[in-house]
Design an enzyme around this catalytic site. Structure first.
Site, PDB file in Angstrom:
ATOM      1  N   ASP A 105       0.824  -1.216   0.000  1.00 24.62           N
ATOM      2  CA  ASP A 105       0.000   0.000   0.000  1.00 24.62           C
ATOM      3  C   ASP A 105       0.853   1.258   0.000  1.00 24.62           C
ATOM      4  O   ASP A 105       1.495   1.591   0.995  1.00 24.62           O
ATOM      5  CB  ASP A 105      -0.916  -0.008   1.227  1.00 24.62           C
ATOM      6  CG  ASP A 105      -1.981   1.077   1.180  1.00 24.62           C
ATOM      7  OD1 ASP A 105      -2.107   1.740   0.131  1.00 24.62           O
ATOM      8  OD2 ASP A 105      -2.684   1.254   2.186  1.00 24.62           O
ATOM      9  N   ASP A 284      -1.915   5.043  -6.240  1.00 23.80           N
ATOM     10  CA  ASP A 284      -2.181   4.255  -5.035  1.00 23.80           C
ATOM     11  C   ASP A 284      -2.301   2.775  -5.367  1.00 23.80           C
ATOM     12  O   ASP A 284      -3.234   2.365  -6.049  1.00 23.80           O
ATOM     13  CB  ASP A 284      -3.466   4.757  -4.375  1.00 23.80           C
ATOM     14  CG  ASP A 284      -3.812   4.012  -3.102  1.00 23.80           C
ATOM     15  OD1 ASP A 284      -2.896   3.459  -2.476  1.00 23.80           O
ATOM     16  OD2 ASP A 284      -4.996   4.004  -2.735  1.00 23.80           O
TER      17      ASP A 284
END
Length: 412
Positions: A105, A284
């Site tokens: 992440d 992201d």
């Protein structure tokens, strides 16, 4: 102790209410594989998950819940949905290590374990006495903050901050998060409020890698679960891209500037019709789709003729419309990246996995849930990053992209 019990009760109640490298690039590269995983219990909620995540990313960077002790932090009403699609990596914690399957992440920076596999204290484990609370939109974690030895491939990092979950919602099928975003996102996530260096920061400061850089290689697939990605700590893997890596600075526009944010515009087709004027947003790995501001999506929907599909939440087009679908063009810095018609659709072999029809065509460009002009007007999720090599240069405060063998793939 009473305050701790009260927080545990509050978190549990809230969740129930809303949920029913190469490591070192020196002598010879060593690849660190990443697995692409599809969690069937989390579908069909991909769009809702991404929208919830976007909402929390905006709120977090604007100071809501940041800089405060977890004991006093507000409990957000969150959808405790599972991660629908994600990339995971095997990470060891402890001496000897227990290995955990963690989501990669760049949109968060805390590393934590214990959602599935239990944390085991060893000789290298140190309880800091701090509590940790992080909310993701698609879930949350609350627990104890430790320092411990972390093993990622051949990379061994000592005294790394690691959260150990006592409560974790929305992470079925994985053990936690490997957060490799900007370190200042960790401020206020523990009871001390201090910033926690990421694994990348720690590896660089300990001299284990030559540069505070991570390269990310993803690839499109039609399989539910496959190891087809590579993380590179300390440099880039030149075997994973075909074009030159072009860098742009992290955007100065808030709130995107708090993340791995960039400035970009998007146009459609040979006519160059503007979908999204030049604006700020983020890249992201923790987001599945490409989500753009609602007003921009309306333009895209009008140009493609797509209609909302109630079963999947995604936009849907006919086969005839797909045959005439033109490329999107992402203008980032001085470079333009073509996102082909095939790249814009969900893998048709996986249609039924998201509640769709076998023969339908679903688009992976979706609604952010708010109009443009808020300083975070798009998220280029891994559906975009699967088509380009992606570099986050922490020290240089910049982001790089390059074409790959998958840029023009017809996999979907």
């Amino acid at each position: 102790m009473l305050a701790r019990l009260s927080l545990l009760l509050a978190l549990t109640t809230a969740a129930i209410t809303v949920a029913a490298k190469p490591i070192v690039i020196r002598d010879s590269p060593i690849t660190l594989p990443i697995a692409r995983r599809f969690n069937l219990t989390g579908v069909p909620s991909i769009l809702k998950q991404d929208q919830a995540r976007a909402k929390v990313l905006k709120a977090r960077s604007q100071g809501q819940g940041k800089g405060a002790s977890p004991k006093k932090a507000a409990v957000f009403p969150v959808d405790a949905t599972n991660q629908a699609v994600d990339y995971t990596v095997s990470v060891g914690v402890g001496t000897p290590p227990t290995f955990f399957n963690l989501i990669v992440d760049t949109g968060s920076s805390n590393t934590w374990v214990g959602a599935g596999e239990a944390y085991v204290e060893t000789s290298s484990s140190v309880d800091t006495g701090d509590e940790v609370l992080v909310e993701y939109g698609s879930g949350l974690v609350f627990g104890e903050q430790f320092t411990d030895t972390v093993t990622i491939g051949d990379l061994v990092i000592e005294n790394q901050g690691v959260g150990v979950a006592e409560l974790a919602f929305g992470f079925d099928g994985v053990d936690g998060i490997l957060g490799i975003g900007p370190a200042d996102l960790t401020e206020g996530t523990t009871s001390s409020g201090e910033e926690i260096p990421t694994v990348l920061d720690s590896a660089f400061s300990q001299g284990s890698i030559d540069a505070n850089v991570v390269g990310v290689s993803f690839a499109p697939t039609t399989e539910l679960e496959v190891t087809n990605g590579v993380l590179t700590f300390g440099g880039v893997d030149d075997s994973k891209h075909t074009g030159e890596i072009a860098y742009v600075p992290i955007t100065s526009t808030s709130p995107a500037s708090s993340y791995v944010g960039i400035d970009q515009s998007i146009t459609y087709g040979a006519a160059g019709t503007t979908i999204l004027p030049l604006t700020a947003g983020i890249t992201d790995t923790g987001t599945t789709l490409i989500i753009i501001a609602s007003d921009a999506l309306a333009v895209y929907q009008n140009l493609t003729g797509a209609v909302p599909d109630n079963n999947t939440g995604l936009l849907k087009i006919t086969q005839e419309q797909f045959e005439s679908l033109e490329s999107l063009f992402f203008h980032i810095g001085d470079n333009t990246y073509e996102f082909t018609a095939n790249a814009q659709i969900w893998p048709r072999a996986l249609n039924t996995a998201i509640g769709g029809d076998e023969d339908s065509v679903y688009l992976i460009v979706a609604d952010l849930g708010s109009d443009s002009g808020e300083g975070l007007d798009f998220i280029d999720g891994f559906s975009f990053l699967e088509r380009f090599y992606y570099v986050y240069d922490v020290a240089g405060s910049r982001v790089g992209f390059a074409t790959t063998e998958f840029t023009n793939a017809t996999t979907n």
